[in-house]
Scaffold this motif. Structure first.
Motif, PDB file in Angstrom:
ATOM      1  N   ILE A 260     -68.326 -25.954   4.171  1.00 28.40           N
ATOM      2  CA  ILE A 260     -68.703 -25.751   2.774  1.00 28.40           C
ATOM      3  C   ILE A 260     -68.406 -27.031   2.007  1.00 28.40           C
ATOM      4  O   ILE A 260     -67.427 -27.729   2.301  1.00 28.40           O
ATOM      5  N   SER A 261     -69.266 -27.355   1.063  1.00 32.42           N
ATOM      6  CA  SER A 261     -69.035 -28.512   0.198  1.00 32.42           C
ATOM      7  C   SER A 261     -69.397 -28.141  -1.235  1.00 32.42           C
ATOM      8  O   SER A 261     -70.361 -27.401  -1.474  1.00 32.42           O
ATOM      9  N   LEU A 262     -68.600 -28.642  -2.164  1.00 27.20           N
ATOM     10  CA  LEU A 262     -68.814 -28.392  -3.584  1.00 27.20           C
ATOM     11  C   LEU A 262     -68.749 -29.720  -4.320  1.00 27.20           C
ATOM     12  O   LEU A 262     -67.991 -30.616  -3.932  1.00 27.20           O
ATOM     13  N   TYR A 263     -69.532 -29.841  -5.385  1.00 30.09           N
ATOM     14  CA  TYR A 263     -69.458 -31.076  -6.161  1.00 30.09           C
ATOM     15  C   TYR A 263     -69.693 -30.811  -7.636  1.00 30.09           C
ATOM     16  O   TYR A 263     -70.314 -29.832  -8.039  1.00 30.09           O
ATOM     17  N   ASN A 264     -69.164 -31.719  -8.448  1.00 28.28           N
ATOM     18  CA  ASN A 264     -69.357 -31.720  -9.893  1.00 28.28           C
ATOM     19  C   ASN A 264     -69.653 -33.159 -10.298  1.00 28.28           C
ATOM     20  O   ASN A 264     -68.845 -34.052 -10.052  1.00 28.28           O
ATOM     21  N   ASP A 265     -70.823 -33.387 -10.880  1.00 23.45           N
ATOM     22  CA  ASP A 265     -71.254 -34.741 -11.207  1.00 23.45           C
ATOM     23  C   ASP A 265     -71.659 -34.795 -12.676  1.00 23.45           C
ATOM     24  O   ASP A 265     -72.462 -33.978 -13.135  1.00 23.45           O
ATOM     25  N   LYS A 266     -71.098 -35.777 -13.395  1.00 19.09           N
ATOM     26  CA  LYS A 266     -71.401 -35.923 -14.817  1.00 19.09           C
ATOM     27  C   LYS A 266     -71.944 -37.316 -15.080  1.00 19.09           C
ATOM     28  O   LYS A 266     -71.400 -38.304 -14.590  1.00 19.09           O
ATOM     29  N   ASN A 267     -73.021 -37.375 -15.871  1.00 15.25           N
ATOM     30  CA  ASN A 267     -73.639 -38.650 -16.224  1.00 15.25           C
ATOM     31  C   ASN A 267     -74.087 -38.570 -17.673  1.00 15.25           C
ATOM     32  O   ASN A 267     -75.115 -37.976 -17.982  1.00 15.25           O
TER      33      ASN A 267
ATOM     34  N   TYR B  57     -74.672 -37.124 -21.022  1.00 15.28           N
ATOM     35  CA  TYR B  57     -74.761 -35.752 -21.510  1.00 15.28           C
ATOM     36  C   TYR B  57     -75.376 -34.816 -20.475  1.00 15.28           C
ATOM     37  O   TYR B  57     -75.704 -33.673 -20.791  1.00 15.28           O
ATOM     38  N   THR B  58     -75.572 -35.276 -19.261  1.00 18.25           N
ATOM     39  CA  THR B  58     -76.099 -34.425 -18.203  1.00 18.25           C
ATOM     40  C   THR B  58     -75.007 -34.139 -17.182  1.00 18.25           C
ATOM     41  O   THR B  58     -74.091 -34.940 -16.992  1.00 18.25           O
ATOM     42  N   ALA B  59     -75.107 -32.991 -16.529  1.00 17.68           N
ATOM     43  CA  ALA B  59     -74.113 -32.611 -15.525  1.00 17.68           C
ATOM     44  C   ALA B  59     -74.811 -31.861 -14.401  1.00 17.68           C
ATOM     45  O   ALA B  59     -75.761 -31.102 -14.630  1.00 17.68           O
ATOM     46  N   GLN B  60     -74.345 -32.086 -13.191  1.00 18.50           N
ATOM     47  CA  GLN B  60     -74.842 -31.361 -12.029  1.00 18.50           C
ATOM     48  C   GLN B  60     -73.663 -30.761 -11.282  1.00 18.50           C
ATOM     49  O   GLN B  60     -72.628 -31.400 -11.130  1.00 18.50           O
ATOM     50  N   THR B  61     -73.834 -29.545 -10.835  1.00 16.32           N
ATOM     51  CA  THR B  61     -72.848 -28.902  -9.979  1.00 16.32           C
ATOM     52  C   THR B  61     -73.594 -28.284  -8.807  1.00 16.32           C
ATOM     53  O   THR B  61     -74.771 -27.923  -8.927  1.00 16.32           O
ATOM     54  N   GLY B  62     -72.917 -28.164  -7.686  1.00 17.87           N
ATOM     55  CA  GLY B  62     -73.598 -27.603  -6.534  1.00 17.87           C
ATOM     56  C   GLY B  62     -72.645 -27.183  -5.439  1.00 17.87           C
ATOM     57  O   GLY B  62     -71.473 -27.560  -5.425  1.00 17.87           O
ATOM     58  N   VAL B  63     -73.167 -26.373  -4.513  1.00 17.10           N
ATOM     59  CA  VAL B  63     -72.400 -25.924  -3.359  1.00 17.10           C
ATOM     60  C   VAL B  63     -73.338 -25.855  -2.161  1.00 17.10           C
ATOM     61  O   VAL B  63     -74.525 -25.533  -2.303  1.00 17.10           O
ATOM     62  N   LYS B  64     -72.821 -26.211  -0.974  1.00 17.92           N
ATOM     63  CA  LYS B  64     -73.575 -26.120   0.268  1.00 17.92           C
ATOM     64  C   LYS B  64     -72.802 -25.288   1.274  1.00 17.92           C
ATOM     65  O   LYS B  64     -71.589 -25.451   1.414  1.00 17.92           O
ATOM     66  N   PHE B  65     -73.520 -24.426   1.977  1.00 14.43           N
ATOM     67  CA  PHE B  65     -72.954 -23.661   3.077  1.00 14.43           C
ATOM     68  C   PHE B  65     -73.639 -24.119   4.359  1.00 14.43           C
ATOM     69  O   PHE B  65     -74.871 -24.063   4.454  1.00 14.43           O
ATOM     70  N   SER B  66     -72.848 -24.581   5.326  1.00 12.72           N
ATOM     71  CA  SER B  66     -73.416 -25.238   6.502  1.00 12.72           C
ATOM     72  C   SER B  66     -73.024 -24.535   7.796  1.00 12.72           C
ATOM     73  O   SER B  66     -71.941 -23.948   7.905  1.00 12.72           O
ATOM     74  N   PHE B  67     -73.927 -24.653   8.767  1.00 11.09           N
ATOM     75  CA  PHE B  67     -73.666 -24.148  10.121  1.00 11.09           C
ATOM     76  C   PHE B  67     -74.177 -25.178  11.116  1.00 11.09           C
ATOM     77  O   PHE B  67     -75.251 -25.766  10.930  1.00 11.09           O
ATOM     78  N   ALA B  68     -73.418 -25.396  12.195  1.00  6.90           N
ATOM     79  CA  ALA B  68     -73.827 -26.339  13.232  1.00  6.90           C
ATOM     80  C   ALA B  68     -73.549 -25.748  14.603  1.00  6.90           C
ATOM     81  O   ALA B  68     -72.566 -25.017  14.797  1.00  6.90           O
TER      82      ALA B  68
END
Length: 323
Positions: free
Chosen positions: A84-91, A93-104
């Motif tokens: 699993i990966s999570l991120y918070n990105d701010k630039n 007045y804009t912001a991005q957040t996200g999460v990934k669920f992975s299988f290998a």
């Protein structure tokens, strides 16, 4: 005038790089965390591995990009892993957040030659938001757009797929991110519907001929964005030295350039880190070499990590790559 120049440079870069609804990759993957660039690395190793990254870009420029991310992956069977990966990105007045669920899933191609093939998939949830609470008139922009009356946000669901080939110390990873087109029916004007981008990561780990506890690792990371065909390449080199307890320290350098501007680097800088028992630390400093170099003192990336629940796999395809 200086503020106006910086504003337009930031807007051009945000327009070309911010549309992907994804975490920007600098040197996080070089902090012994290849899971950053592909889900195929999930479960390779003897531990539950956690890596937290803090990135401050273009120090000295107000409202420049700043992001935090967290990665965790572990093995769930002899030949499979999840992450699993999570991120918070701010630039600005804009912001991005996200999460990934992975299988290998990992396969043995040749047991004696140590050839392995891995396949991975990630399900991604990303959110992009414009925050208007701090919109204020300035000298350069004296009137705030009256049509912007509330915060704007959009969510995007997508997938990544990848494959990884390993042969002793050699590795080659291919990954395709955001393979689904974006629904743009609710947008007007120019809005890209193709978010697909490709990453290729390859390198070789080899031992010193005079000291078996010393390793060298040259690597290359290539990224291509399908929408406008822009691409970039990182050329990296790392040195790593172990002790008898499998603790180690490392140092290296990374050089990034646009592929149509080979001799004009975007970023270049040193890296170093160490692993002591279950604790990991890494630091990278990137000197900005483009038009923004006069306005900032570079980009800093700090990685802190922990390894838990050590359990050696019965299958060599998921055992720790530590030599």
């Amino acid at each position: 005038m200086k503020k106006l120049i910086v504003f337009f440079l930031l807007m051009m870069i945000a327009t070309s790089y911010g549309q992907e609804l994804n975490l920007p990759v600098f040197t996080q993957y070089l902090a012994d965390n290849n899971f950053v660039v592909s889900p195929t690395y999930a479960g390779i190793g003897d531990n539950l591995r956690i890596r937290a990254n803090g990135l401050t870009q273009w120090v000295g420029i107000k409202d420049a990009p700043d992001n935090q991310s967290l990665y965790a992956d572990f093995r769930i069977a002899d030949r499979s892993g999840v992450g699993i990966s999570l991120y918070n990105d701010k630039n600005g007045y804009t912001a991005q957040t996200g999460v990934k669920f992975s299988f290998a899933h990992h396969l043995i191609l040749d047991y004696y030659e140590k050839q392995y093939l891995s396949f991975g998939i990630s399900y991604n949830i990303n959110n992009f938001k414009i925050n208007i609470n701090n919109f204020n008139p300035t000298y350069e922009i004296p009137i705030v757009d009256p049509f912007i009356t509330d915060n704007r946000s959009i969510s995007n669901n997508n997938f990544d797929v990848g494959a990884l080939y390993r042969n002793k110390g050699y590795y080659l990873s291919f990954n395709a991110s955001n393979i689904l087109a974006k629904d743009i029916r609710n947008f007007s004007g120019v809005e890209p519907d193709l978010l697909l981008n490709y990453q290729v990561f390859t390198g070789y780990v080899f031992k010193s001929k005079t000291n078996s506890k010393i390793e060298f690792e040259p690597s290359v990371y290539y990224q291509l964005f399908a929408n406008d065909k822009r691409s970039s390449t990182d050329i990296n080199f790392k040195f790593r030295k172990y002790n008898k307890y499998e603790d180690y320290y490392w140092a290296g350098i990374s050089y990034r350039f646009l592929n149509d501007q080979l001799l004009k680097p975007l970023n270049v800088g040193p890296m170093f880190g160490f692993k002591k028992a279950n604790f990991y630390f890494g630091y990278s400093y990137q000197i900005t070499m483009n038009q923004l170099s006069s306005f900032n003192s570079g980009t800093h990336v700090v990685t802190i990590g922990f390894d838990f629940l050590q359990s050696i796999s019965n299958c060599p395809c998921t055992q720790s790559p530590v030599h």
